[in-house]
Design a protein around this motif. Structure first.
Motif, PDB file in Angstrom:
ATOM      1  N   GLU A   1       7.139 -83.827   0.763  1.00 45.23           N
ATOM      2  CA  GLU A   1       6.498 -83.545  -0.514  1.00 45.23           C
ATOM      3  C   GLU A   1       5.651 -82.292  -0.330  1.00 45.23           C
ATOM      4  OE1 GLU A   1       4.512 -86.979  -2.552  1.00 45.23           O
ATOM      5  OE2 GLU A   1       2.878 -85.519  -2.691  1.00 45.23           O
ATOM      6  N   ALA A   2       5.817 -81.317  -1.228  1.00 44.55           N
ATOM      7  CA  ALA A   2       5.170 -80.016  -1.016  1.00 44.55           C
ATOM      8  C   ALA A   2       4.604 -79.463  -2.314  1.00 44.55           C
ATOM      9  CB  ALA A   2       6.196 -79.038  -0.447  1.00 44.55           C
ATOM     10  N   ASP A   3       3.794 -78.403  -2.191  1.00 48.59           N
ATOM     11  CA  ASP A   3       3.362 -77.678  -3.392  1.00 48.59           C
ATOM     12  C   ASP A   3       4.496 -76.803  -3.906  1.00 48.59           C
ATOM     13  OD1 ASP A   3       0.768 -78.671  -3.287  1.00 48.59           O
ATOM     14  OD2 ASP A   3       0.158 -77.129  -1.850  1.00 48.59           O
ATOM     15  N   PHE A   4       5.381 -76.432  -2.966  1.00 50.51           N
ATOM     16  CA  PHE A   4       6.456 -75.516  -3.343  1.00 50.51           C
ATOM     17  C   PHE A   4       7.632 -75.733  -2.389  1.00 50.51           C
ATOM     18  CE2 PHE A   4       8.677 -71.707  -4.506  1.00 50.51           C
ATOM     19  CZ  PHE A   4       8.248 -71.419  -5.784  1.00 50.51           C
ATOM     20  N   VAL A   5       8.853 -75.620  -2.920  1.00 51.24           N
ATOM     21  CA  VAL A   5      10.061 -75.737  -2.083  1.00 51.24           C
ATOM     22  C   VAL A   5      10.826 -74.413  -2.143  1.00 51.24           C
ATOM     23  CG1 VAL A   5      12.308 -76.883  -1.826  1.00 51.24           C
ATOM     24  CG2 VAL A   5      10.275 -78.241  -2.414  1.00 51.24           C
ATOM     25  N   VAL A   6      11.255 -73.931  -0.987  1.00 49.84           N
ATOM     26  CA  VAL A   6      12.036 -72.692  -0.931  1.00 49.84           C
ATOM     27  C   VAL A   6      13.419 -72.995  -0.350  1.00 49.84           C
ATOM     28  CG1 VAL A   6      12.188 -70.365   0.050  1.00 49.84           C
ATOM     29  CG2 VAL A   6       9.971 -71.275  -0.664  1.00 49.84           C
ATOM     30  N   GLY A   7      14.450 -72.531  -1.051  1.00 46.42           N
ATOM     31  CA  GLY A   7      15.821 -72.662  -0.561  1.00 46.42           C
ATOM     32  C   GLY A   7      16.230 -71.370   0.136  1.00 46.42           C
ATOM     33  N   SER A   8      16.237 -71.428   1.467  1.00 43.06           N
ATOM     34  CA  SER A   8      16.725 -70.292   2.262  1.00 43.06           C
ATOM     35  C   SER A   8      17.895 -70.833   3.069  1.00 43.06           C
ATOM     36  CB  SER A   8      15.605 -69.761   3.161  1.00 43.06           C
ATOM     37  OG  SER A   8      14.989 -70.830   3.875  1.00 43.06           O
ATOM     38  N   ASP A   9      18.725 -71.625   2.394  1.00 40.84           N
ATOM     39  CA  ASP A   9      19.754 -72.392   3.088  1.00 40.84           C
ATOM     40  C   ASP A   9      21.167 -71.863   2.869  1.00 40.84           C
ATOM     41  OD1 ASP A   9      19.407 -73.238   0.450  1.00 40.84           O
ATOM     42  OD2 ASP A   9      19.920 -75.318   0.846  1.00 40.84           O
ATOM     43  N   GLY A  10      21.258 -70.538   2.676  1.00 41.76           N
ATOM     44  CA  GLY A  10      22.561 -69.900   2.763  1.00 41.76           C
ATOM     45  C   GLY A  10      23.452 -70.090   1.550  1.00 41.76           C
ATOM     46  N   SER A  11      24.672 -69.580   1.663  1.00 39.29           N
ATOM     47  CA  SER A  11      25.532 -69.485   0.482  1.00 39.29           C
ATOM     48  C   SER A  11      25.988 -70.860  -0.027  1.00 39.29           C
ATOM     49  CB  SER A  11      26.731 -68.586   0.772  1.00 39.29           C
ATOM     50  OG  SER A  11      27.374 -69.027   1.938  1.00 39.29           O
ATOM     51  N   ARG A  12      25.938 -71.878   0.833  1.00 39.82           N
ATOM     52  CA  ARG A  12      26.286 -73.226   0.334  1.00 39.82           C
ATOM     53  C   ARG A  12      25.017 -74.046   0.089  1.00 39.82           C
ATOM     54  NH1 ARG A  12      29.844 -73.013   4.601  1.00 39.82           N
ATOM     55  NH2 ARG A  12      31.853 -72.087   4.057  1.00 39.82           N
ATOM     56  N   SER A  13      24.037 -73.373  -0.455  1.00 38.31           N
ATOM     57  CA  SER A  13      22.706 -73.949  -0.638  1.00 38.31           C
ATOM     58  C   SER A  13      22.681 -75.320  -1.320  1.00 38.31           C
ATOM     59  CB  SER A  13      21.883 -72.963  -1.479  1.00 38.31           C
ATOM     60  OG  SER A  13      20.631 -73.513  -1.792  1.00 38.31           O
ATOM     61  N   VAL A  14      21.935 -76.226  -0.730  1.00 38.81           N
ATOM     62  CA  VAL A  14      21.705 -77.543  -1.328  1.00 38.81           C
ATOM     63  C   VAL A  14      20.560 -77.460  -2.347  1.00 38.81           C
ATOM     64  CG1 VAL A  14      20.860 -79.876  -0.761  1.00 38.81           C
ATOM     65  CG2 VAL A  14      22.557 -78.772   0.703  1.00 38.81           C
ATOM     66  N   VAL A  15      19.702 -76.454  -2.169  1.00 38.67           N
ATOM     67  CA  VAL A  15      18.549 -76.296  -3.062  1.00 38.67           C
ATOM     68  C   VAL A  15      18.971 -75.657  -4.392  1.00 38.67           C
ATOM     69  CG1 VAL A  15      16.259 -75.236  -3.292  1.00 38.67           C
ATOM     70  CG2 VAL A  15      17.021 -76.081  -1.058  1.00 38.67           C
ATOM     71  N   ARG A  16      20.026 -74.840  -4.354  1.00 37.98           N
ATOM     72  CA  ARG A  16      20.406 -74.059  -5.539  1.00 37.98           C
ATOM     73  C   ARG A  16      20.589 -74.894  -6.811  1.00 37.98           C
ATOM     74  NH1 ARG A  16      25.516 -71.594  -4.455  1.00 37.98           N
ATOM     75  NH2 ARG A  16      24.522 -70.124  -3.046  1.00 37.98           N
ATOM     76  N   PRO A  17      21.248 -76.072  -6.752  1.00 39.08           N
ATOM     77  CA  PRO A  17      21.434 -76.831  -7.995  1.00 39.08           C
ATOM     78  C   PRO A  17      20.114 -77.204  -8.687  1.00 39.08           C
ATOM     79  CG  PRO A  17      22.847 -77.708  -6.260  1.00 39.08           C
ATOM     80  CD  PRO A  17      21.952 -76.694  -5.615  1.00 39.08           C
ATOM     81  N   ALA A  18      19.046 -77.366  -7.902  1.00 36.15           N
ATOM     82  CA  ALA A  18      17.755 -77.700  -8.525  1.00 36.15           C
ATOM     83  C   ALA A  18      17.208 -76.512  -9.321  1.00 36.15           C
ATOM     84  CB  ALA A  18      16.740 -78.107  -7.451  1.00 36.15           C
ATOM     85  N   VAL A  19      17.702 -75.318  -9.019  1.00 36.39           N
ATOM     86  CA  VAL A  19      17.211 -74.108  -9.683  1.00 36.39           C
ATOM     87  C   VAL A  19      18.153 -73.685 -10.811  1.00 36.39           C
ATOM     88  CG1 VAL A  19      16.663 -71.656  -9.347  1.00 36.39           C
ATOM     89  CG2 VAL A  19      16.016 -73.330  -7.605  1.00 36.39           C
ATOM     90  N   THR A  20      19.448 -73.714 -10.540  1.00 34.04           N
ATOM     91  CA  THR A  20      20.406 -73.192 -11.531  1.00 34.04           C
ATOM     92  C   THR A  20      21.092 -74.293 -12.334  1.00 34.04           C
ATOM     93  OG1 THR A  20      22.293 -73.267 -10.016  1.00 34.04           O
ATOM     94  CG2 THR A  20      20.961 -71.265  -9.981  1.00 34.04           C
ATOM     95  N   GLY A  21      20.925 -75.534 -11.897  1.00 31.27           N
ATOM     96  CA  GLY A  21      21.565 -76.625 -12.628  1.00 31.27           C
ATOM     97  C   GLY A  21      22.969 -76.942 -12.132  1.00 31.27           C
ATOM     98  N   SER A  22      23.523 -76.099 -11.248  1.00 27.82           N
ATOM     99  CA  SER A  22      24.839 -76.411 -10.675  1.00 27.82           C
ATOM    100  C   SER A  22      24.964 -75.714  -9.329  1.00 27.82           C
ATOM    101  CB  SER A  22      25.966 -75.942 -11.592  1.00 27.82           C
ATOM    102  OG  SER A  22      26.209 -74.565 -11.414  1.00 27.82           O
ATOM    103  N   SER A  23      25.940 -76.112  -8.512  1.00 28.15           N
ATOM    104  CA  SER A  23      26.024 -75.508  -7.191  1.00 28.15           C
ATOM    105  C   SER A  23      26.663 -74.126  -7.257  1.00 28.15           C
ATOM    106  CB  SER A  23      26.802 -76.403  -6.234  1.00 28.15           C
ATOM    107  OG  SER A  23      28.076 -76.637  -6.767  1.00 28.15           O
ATOM    108  N   THR A  24      27.287 -73.792  -8.368  1.00 24.01           N
ATOM    109  CA  THR A  24      27.954 -72.498  -8.458  1.00 24.01           C
ATOM    110  C   THR A  24      27.207 -71.512  -9.341  1.00 24.01           C
ATOM    111  OG1 THR A  24      29.300 -73.464 -10.184  1.00 24.01           O
ATOM    112  CG2 THR A  24      30.308 -73.307  -8.008  1.00 24.01           C
ATOM    113  N   GLY A  25      26.431 -72.005 -10.323  1.00 19.62           N
ATOM    114  CA  GLY A  25      25.863 -71.171 -11.385  1.00 19.62           C
ATOM    115  C   GLY A  25      25.447 -69.756 -10.999  1.00 19.62           C
ATOM    116  N   GLY A  26      26.332 -68.796 -11.179  1.00 19.65           N
ATOM    117  CA  GLY A  26      25.944 -67.423 -10.872  1.00 19.65           C
ATOM    118  C   GLY A  26      26.986 -66.413 -11.278  1.00 19.65           C
ATOM    119  N   TYR A  27      26.649 -65.134 -11.113  1.00 22.84           N
ATOM    120  CA  TYR A  27      27.582 -64.030 -11.342  1.00 22.84           C
ATOM    121  C   TYR A  27      28.389 -63.865 -10.064  1.00 22.84           C
ATOM    122  CZ  TYR A  27      24.019 -63.262 -14.842  1.00 22.84           C
ATOM    123  OH  TYR A  27      23.125 -63.442 -15.862  1.00 22.84           O
ATOM    124  N   PHE A  28      29.680 -63.650 -10.194  1.00 20.29           N
ATOM    125  CA  PHE A  28      30.554 -63.868  -9.069  1.00 20.29           C
ATOM    126  C   PHE A  28      31.709 -62.884  -9.053  1.00 20.29           C
ATOM    127  CE2 PHE A  28      34.033 -66.405  -7.188  1.00 20.29           C
ATOM    128  CZ  PHE A  28      33.415 -66.754  -6.003  1.00 20.29           C
TER     129      PHE A  28
END
Ligand code: DHB
Length: 394
Positions: free
Chosen positions: A155-182
């Motif tokens: 449990e943190a004040d802030f979470v940072v996803g620095s977990d690479g191109s198959r990021s597990v954190v990304r869906p919490a930010v973009t709403g999906s594991s792919t959501g991006g320009y590609f």
């Protein structure tokens, strides 16, 4: 009952971005936990790119994260572009009074890990982040499984996803594991490491009718080289002589110095930028936020630039409760990210031969390369971008 650990910043991913972030936060008195799914050994021995921008070297040395880059790395003041049978030097020192350092990414990682552990950083290997919960709240949580298979949460004040191109954190930010320009490319790089003396003093980026090759170096006795290949090629399908033939025919004018090939890998090409870089108390940096094709070696350098912008924002948030820099994090980081996307795409498309290239495409490409090397403005743009735009203010 699931164990809960509390910290100020939970960092998912112990690559260059995550480790440098923990290092800079610690210097500002902000505690963090860094977790990574991989073992320390895997992180320290996976072969990646080797070029550090001048600004990256300044950040690493001035923050005390790595001084070995200056003693064990090699300063390069130029590269060669080779095409249509001739080489053309891009003289960084002369054009922009800057340089780059050849110092492999896994060496940066060894330095960062050693520095963090020496400083008492809570750094955990073999720990898998499963998902992020409560991203929009003031107490986001990382749901994780430790090296023994036990579930726990951070449990943190802030979470940072620095977990690479198959990021597990990304869906919490973009709403999906792919959501991006590609964007995908119809080629990849076949990379080798060979035990041989250098074939050239500086890097050679070669466009030839046979395709692209890059002659890079590692040390007096180990060299790194790449040639353009089909993305689906099986790296074990070539015998060593075939690999040397493929490389040699793409760099006419230089006789490659051969030795045993002790590492081979195929690097696939993608351009990607996530639609969002931050949501509430969760942000993405590095490859979790964007991927560039390798031509021009921007990947790790861009990750470092993201970290500088985010660290400054986290300091304002966690020391002063000031969210303004956090609110502009994405916009600030994206300005550089899209410049680097453009540069990486441009170097890639200018130097590689697409499988369906027509004669027109080939000749236009040579015209483009001539426009760059025969114009001081063209050479200067390349030198500026390659050595790296000014790093954000810390
Ligand atoms: C290397 C990799 C790159 O992508 C590049 O543009 C230059 C050098 C390397 O691994 O040496």
């Amino acid at each position: 009952m699931t164990a809960t650990i509390r910290t100020r910043v939970a960092i998912v991913g112990a690559g260059p971005a995550g480790l440098l972030l923990s290092h800079l936060l610690a210097a500002s008195g902000i505690e963090s936990i860094v977790i990574d799914q991989r073992s320390r050994d895997e992180i320290e021995h996976t072969i990646r790119a080797g070029i550090l921008e001048q600004g990256t070297v300044e950040v690493l040395t001035q923050s005390g994260a790595s001084t070995r880059v200056l003693t064990d790395g090699n300063r390069h003041e130029g590269i060669e572009l080779r095409f249509a049978g001739a080489g053309h030097r891009i003289d960084f020192a002369d054009l922009v009074d800057r340089a780059v350092w050849l110092y492999p990414q896994h060496e940066v990682l060894k330095d960062l890990i050693a520095a963090r552990l020496a400083a008492g950083q809570d750094l955990r290997f073999g720990v898998t982040a499963e998902r992020i919960e409560d991203a929009a709240s003031d107490r986001p949580r990382v749901i994780a499984t430790d090296a023994e298979g036990q579930a726990f949460e951070i449990e943190a004040d802030f979470v940072v996803g620095s977990d690479g191109s198959r990021s597990v954190v990304r869906p919490a930010v973009t709403g999906s594991s792919t959501g991006g320009y590609f964007r995908e490319y119809p080629f990849a790089w076949f990379g080798i490491l060979t035990e041989a003396p250098p074939s050239a003093d500086e890097l050679i980026y070669s466009n030839s009718p046979e395709g692209f090759a890059l002659i890079s170096q590692r040390s007096a006795t180990v060299q790194r080289m790449y040639f353009q290949c089909d993305p689906d090629v099986d790296p074990t399908s070539y015998i060593e002589d075939q690999l040397w033939d493929e490389l040699q025919k793409r760099v006419p004018g230089t006789t490659l110095r051969q030795g045993p090939i002790f590492q081979r890998d195929v690097l696939r090409f993608r351009s990607f930028v996530a639609h969002e870089l931050r949501k509430g108390r969760v942000a993405l940096v590095g490859d979790a936020a964007h991927t560039v094709p390798p031509t021009g070696a921007k990947g790790m350098n861009l990750a470092i630039a993201d970290v500088i912008v985010l660290e400054r924002a986290l300091r304002a948030l966690l020391h002063d409760g000031d969210e303004r820099l956090l609110d502009t994090y994405a916009e600030t980081a994206l300005a550089r990210i899209w410049k680097a996307q453009h540069f990486s795409w441009w170097m890639t498309s200018m130097l590689h031969v697409a499988p369906d290239a027509s004669d027109f495409d080939r000749l236009r490409q040579v015209g483009e390369l001539r426009s760059v090397v025969e114009s001081e403005a063209g050479r200067r743009y390349l030198a500026e971008a390659y050595t790296g735009w000014t790093m954000p203010e810390a």
